[in-house]
Scaffold this active site. Sequence first.
Site, mmCIF file in Angstrom:
data_model
loop_
_atom_site.group_PDB
_atom_site.id
_atom_site.type_symbol
_atom_site.label_atom_id
_atom_site.label_comp_id
_atom_site.label_asym_id
_atom_site.label_seq_id
_atom_site.Cartn_x
_atom_site.Cartn_y
_atom_site.Cartn_z
ATOM 1 N NE ARG A 91 -0.821 -0.660 4.879
ATOM 2 C CZ ARG A 91 -1.142 -0.092 6.036
ATOM 3 N NH1 ARG A 91 -2.089 0.830 6.079
ATOM 4 N NH2 ARG A 91 -0.559 -0.444 7.156
ATOM 5 C CD GLU B 66 -17.540 3.322 1.488
ATOM 6 O OE1 GLU B 66 -16.783 3.234 2.472
ATOM 7 O OE2 GLU B 66 -18.779 3.511 1.585
ATOM 8 C CG PHE C 46 -15.423 -0.637 3.208
ATOM 9 C CD1 PHE C 46 -16.178 -1.600 3.848
ATOM 10 C CD2 PHE C 46 -14.470 0.047 3.945
ATOM 11 C CE1 PHE C 46 -16.003 -1.881 5.189
ATOM 12 C CE2 PHE C 46 -14.286 -0.224 5.296
ATOM 13 C CZ PHE C 46 -15.054 -1.187 5.921
ATOM 14 C CG ASP D 82 -8.977 -4.711 10.735
ATOM 15 O OD1 ASP D 82 -8.601 -4.480 11.891
ATOM 16 O OD2 ASP D 82 -8.718 -3.974 9.777
ATOM 17 N NE ARG E 176 -3.141 -3.588 8.305
ATOM 18 C CZ ARG E 176 -3.759 -3.847 9.445
ATOM 19 N NH1 ARG E 176 -4.568 -4.896 9.546
ATOM 20 N NH2 ARG E 176 -3.592 -3.065 10.492
#
Length: 310
Positions: free
Chosen positions: A8, A56, A81, A115, A165
Site C-alpha cells: 500500500r 463509497e 467496501f 480486523d 496491507r
Amino acid sequence: MAESKSLRVAYGEALVAAGKTNDKIVVLDADLSNATMTGIFRKEFPDRFFNFGIAEANMVCAATGFAHSGLIPFVSTFALFGAGRAYEQIRNSVAYVNANVKFGLTHSGLSVGEDGGSHQSIEDIALMRVLPNMTIFVPCDPFEMEKAVMAAIAIDGPVFLRVARPVGDYFTKADDPFVPGKANIMKDGKDVAIFSMGLMIPEALKAAQALEEEGISAAVVNFHTVKPFDAECAVRMAAQCGAVVTAEEHSVIGGLGAATAEALMGKVNAKFDMVGIQDKFGKSGAPGLLFEEYGLTAKNIADKCRAMVK
C-alpha cells in the site's frame, strides 16, 4: 535487494510519481487515506485529492464523472467496501460504459488480520472478474505494484488493483517485464507447475525450493494479471508439467484457481488442485496464524504437488 515495503505504501508512492508527470491523475478516497496510503498523494497534490467520507457509492459515481471529463481517477478504500458496498455503481456506472476509472482497493484478503471476517475481502477478485471490460492486477511485491499503477494509467478502461496491507520483500526485479495479460515464469520446471499471485508468490517459491530438494522439479508462474488471463501460458505450462497447483489468498471460487480451471478444461490432460480459501469466511487473528489456519502455506502447496507427482 531493496528494503521491504508495504504494497500500500508502494501504491501511494507510485501515484505520486505518476502524478508528477501526468496532471490528469486525481485520487478519490473514502476517509481512509492514512490507511490506503493515498495520503501521500494528498500531501503532494492537495488540489487533485478528494475525500468523499464514508460514501463509497457516491465516490465511484463522482469518479465516473471525472473520467468522462478526461481525467484519470484512482478510487481507493478497503477492498471490502470498494468491491462490495459500491458494486452496483462499479457495474453500472463504470464497467457498463467502460469508463476510465482505476480502483486501488487495499487491505484485501486474510492479511487484514485482526480486523476479522467482516473486513477480510476474500471474494473481491471474483466480483470484479465477472464484470466485462474490467482488468485485474494482483501485484506480488512493491516493484510489481509500481508497474501495475503505471500499466493501469496506460489502459483506457476500468482497472482493479488488489493492494495488500502487509510489509513484504521484493521477489521480482525492477527491470522484470510487467505486461498486462502476460504471466511471468519465475522458475521453470518439468514435474509440476505452481500458478500463483500476490502474497502467495513467496509461499509458492518456498514450496518449489522444498520440492526441488526432494528431486521434484516445480515451476512457479506469476499470474499478476488475473483478467485478462494468460490462457496460452497456463495451457503450455500444464502440458509441460502434467500437473498444476494454484495458490491464492482468495476464495477458490471465482479467483485464480477458477480462471485456471476454465482455461485448461478441454485443452490439456493435466492433474489439477487448488490452494486457497475453501468457501469460508475469514476470522480474527494475526495474518501468519490465519494463513496457517486456511492452508495458505508453502507446506500445503508442496503437499498437494507431491500428491499429484506420486
